[in-house]
Design a protein around this motif. Structure first.
Motif, PDB file in Angstrom:
ATOM      1  N   ASP A   1       4.027  -3.327   3.252  1.00  0.00           N
ATOM      2  CA  ASP A   1       3.861  -2.404   4.369  1.00  0.00           C
ATOM      3  C   ASP A   1       2.572  -1.609   4.158  1.00  0.00           C
ATOM      4  N   ALA A   2       1.524  -2.045   4.833  1.00  0.00           N
ATOM      5  CA  ALA A   2       0.216  -1.406   4.663  1.00  0.00           C
ATOM      6  C   ALA A   2       0.132  -0.040   5.330  1.00  0.00           C
ATOM      7  N   THR A   3       1.206   0.380   6.004  1.00  0.00           N
ATOM      8  CA  THR A   3       1.206   1.700   6.647  1.00  0.00           C
ATOM      9  C   THR A   3       2.006   2.729   5.846  1.00  0.00           C
ATOM     10  N   SER A   4       2.626   2.305   4.739  1.00  0.00           N
ATOM     11  CA  SER A   4       3.464   3.226   3.977  1.00  0.00           C
ATOM     12  C   SER A   4       2.600   4.233   3.222  1.00  0.00           C
ATOM     13  N   ALA A   5       3.182   5.399   2.972  1.00  0.00           N
ATOM     14  CA  ALA A   5       2.468   6.447   2.246  1.00  0.00           C
ATOM     15  C   ALA A   5       2.129   5.995   0.830  1.00  0.00           C
ATOM     16  N   ARG A   6       3.055   5.250   0.207  1.00  0.00           N
ATOM     17  CA  ARG A   6       2.812   4.784  -1.160  1.00  0.00           C
ATOM     18  C   ARG A   6       1.628   3.814  -1.208  1.00  0.00           C
TER      19      ARG A   6
END
Length: 568
Positions: free
Chosen positions: A22-27
């Protein structure tokens, strides 16, 4: 008759790696920023290293009518191509009492001339007149050893004042010191690997043997080649003679006959080298299989966000592989067994490879009693060691080069591990790695600790090339574990001597030990000592592997594969 073809096709296992990142996750975004900042730091340091001895030293080289080592290399290589530099961090943080020695005063790497791959070794005269420090010698020897293992034609651009005398005891006598360079010259020539040496400045004392032991020797006007310079000659035998008469290009061309080509300038000399390389013949075809390369399915840039620098946070190593292998195809070997080590066949840059990689994701497995247990990512268990050993032997049987990707904490410990035969399984894996005859390429992307480093083809196990990401950590154990162990030992020593430490003193001691240990884990520390050939940007990983395989492809000779007595 029932047609099972459609049903059968849906049942076939897929060898395409699927990524669910998930390239949109905060991590992911935090990882991306942290890696980008770290890579930028390393790039800036490398730019500083490339300045060599600095502006004044570069200006002094130009005043002599000579190019710098990096300018010579840029002219030598094919237009538009770059040197794949090896050992740029050599001597990093060392010899500070002598003003330092950036890149150990010598530039080494792989480059293309008329499309041919060659090893380049060039003295940097802007660094202490190109004198040989202890690490200079070791860096040249490492480059020669790479040339020997992979049968790479080698070019030496010589411009050196010889041994750095204040440190001569660490340069002169041992098996991996100065004399080994000339021994290697002779061995390389006897193996039929072409060597060209160009004297483009000073070449004095024992260093004079290097070019003269090569197959072809060039020399520029204004350069000097002699066993003893004018001052030493006068001191030794009382004879007064100028440098040109003693060992200039004209003398060696017309009188001693030592050199093959006399050239008026650096530019003319480099043009002649290119002309000579263009006429070299070719040896037998490589035995390593290569097809037309296909790009990975996913962007290499995403490696920044995938990798977890925190060793306590798991990630899926298959997400890394999906950004390295051709078309995402990975034929995983024993995928449901020994899952903390991933093994499988793929292509990288068209080359068929066997991949052995530490899986950093925790996995749930069934033991031999049918009980579920969690195996920790980055740890080698008995089953994973046995699987990897068998896979490595398969790759040798089938002539498939091996790529090792490290993020390993070590082997599992404890009663259950010992009862399962972890030492026996680990010995089997180490045996297979030790006796492997196919090319081995190692990349340390995270931790590489203890015996796990050995089993995953660490430096002592002769990988053709060893690369590391800036996030690599390289030691017997992690800093926290080492600090705890060392501090406990130190406290007991002090208490035996009658000294009782306060909690604050214990904390200060722990921090001091950990700081020192962490500094030694840093990849720059290892690269300074040539334990690492090149620190690479994660986005460069695929290219680095391909370049290493292209070098390995120059050597078609494969010894017989034997493992001796295996623990069973």
């Amino acid at each position: 008759m029932t047609d099972h073809s459609q049903h059968a096709s849906t049942e076939l296992p897929s060898n395409i790696l699927k990524s669910t990142v998930d390239a949109t996750s905060a991590r992911y975004e935090r990882n991306m920023r942290a890696m980008a900042e770290l890579v930028a730091t390393f790039h800036n340091e490398e730019e500083k290293i490339r300045e060599g001895g600095g502006e004044k030293a570069i200006e002094a080289q130009h005043k002599k009518g000579r190019l710098t080592a990096r300018e010579r290399i840029a002219l030598l290589l094919d237009p538009g191509s770059e040197l794949f530099e090896l050992g740029s961090y050599a001597a990093y943080g060392m010899y500070e009492e002598w003003g330092g020695a950036p890149a150990a005063g010598v530039i080494t790497g792989l480059g293309r001339i008329h499309s041919r791959l060659l090893m380049i070794i060039a003295n940097d005269a802007t660094v202490k007149a190109g004198a040989f420090f202890p690490m200079t010698t070791k860096k040249v020897i490492r480059a020669q050893n790479i040339a020997i293992e992979n049968r790479i034609p080698t070019i030496y651009l010589v411009d050196s004042a010889g041994v750095f005398l204040p440190l001569q005891e660490d340069v002169f006598p041992d098996t991996d010191d100065f004399g080994r360079v000339f021994r290697n010259n002779a061995v390389i020539s006897a193996m039929g690997i072409p060597q060209i040496a160009a004297i483009m400045g000073m070449c004095v004392a024992g260093g004079g043997y290097l070019p003269v032991m090569c197959d072809q020797i060039l020399m520029t006007d204004g350069s000097g080649l002699f066993l003893a310079g004018p001052a030493l000659v006068q001191a030794a035998i009382g004879q007064k003679v100028d440098a040109e008469t003693l060992g200039g290009a004209a003398m060696h061309s017309q009188i001693s006959g030592t050199i093959d080509y006399r050239e008026p300038s650096d530019e003319a000399c480099i043009a002649r080298i290119r002309s000579l390389v263009e006429k070299m013949g070719y040896r037998r075809q490589s035995v390593w299989d290569r097809k037309q390369p296909e790009p990975p399915l996913y962007s290499a840039e995403e490696l920044y966000g995938i990798f977890e620098a925190d060793p306590a946070r798991p990630y899926d190593m298959k997400d890394v592989l999906a950004r390295l292998v051709d078309a995402g195809r990975f034929d995983e070997y024993k995928p449901e067994y020994g899952e903390t080590v991933l093994c499988g066949f793929a292509r990288i840059g068209g080359f068929a490879v066997g991949i052995v990689a530490n899986q950093k994701k925790h996995v749930t497995v069934l033991d031999d009693r049918g009980q579920k247990r969690v195996e920790f990512g980055g740890v080698i268990y008995t089953e994973s060691a046995e699987k990897a050993a068998r896979f490595i032997m398969d790759c040798n049987q089938n002539l498939v080069p091996l790529v090792f990707l490290h993020d390993v904490n070590g082997f599992m410990v404890g009663r259950d591990a010992e009862w399962s035969g972890i030492i026996k399984a680990g010995a089997k894996m180490v045996n297979a790695v030790s006796n492997s005859v196919v090319p081995k390429i190692t990349i340390i992307i995270g931790g590489s600790f203890g015996a796990g480093h050995y089993a995953m083809c660490g430096k002592a196990y002769d990988p053709r090339f060893l690369f590391a990401w800036p996030t690599a950590r390289y030691a017997v154990m992690s800093g926290d574990s080492a600090a705890g162990t060392l501090v406990e030992i130190k406290i007991k020593q002090l208490e035996r001597g009658g000294k009782k430490l306060s909690d604050q003193e214990k904390q200060e001691l722990s921090e001091s030990v950990k700081q020192t240990y962490d500094a030694q884990q840093d990849p720059r520390y290892g690269a300074a000592r040539l334990w690492i050939d090149r620190i690479i940007d994660p986005m460069e990983t695929r290219d680095a592997i391909v370049r290493a395989l292209e070098a390995a492809a120059l050597n078609p000779e494969v010894p017989e594969f034997k493992v001796g007595v295996l623990q069973t």
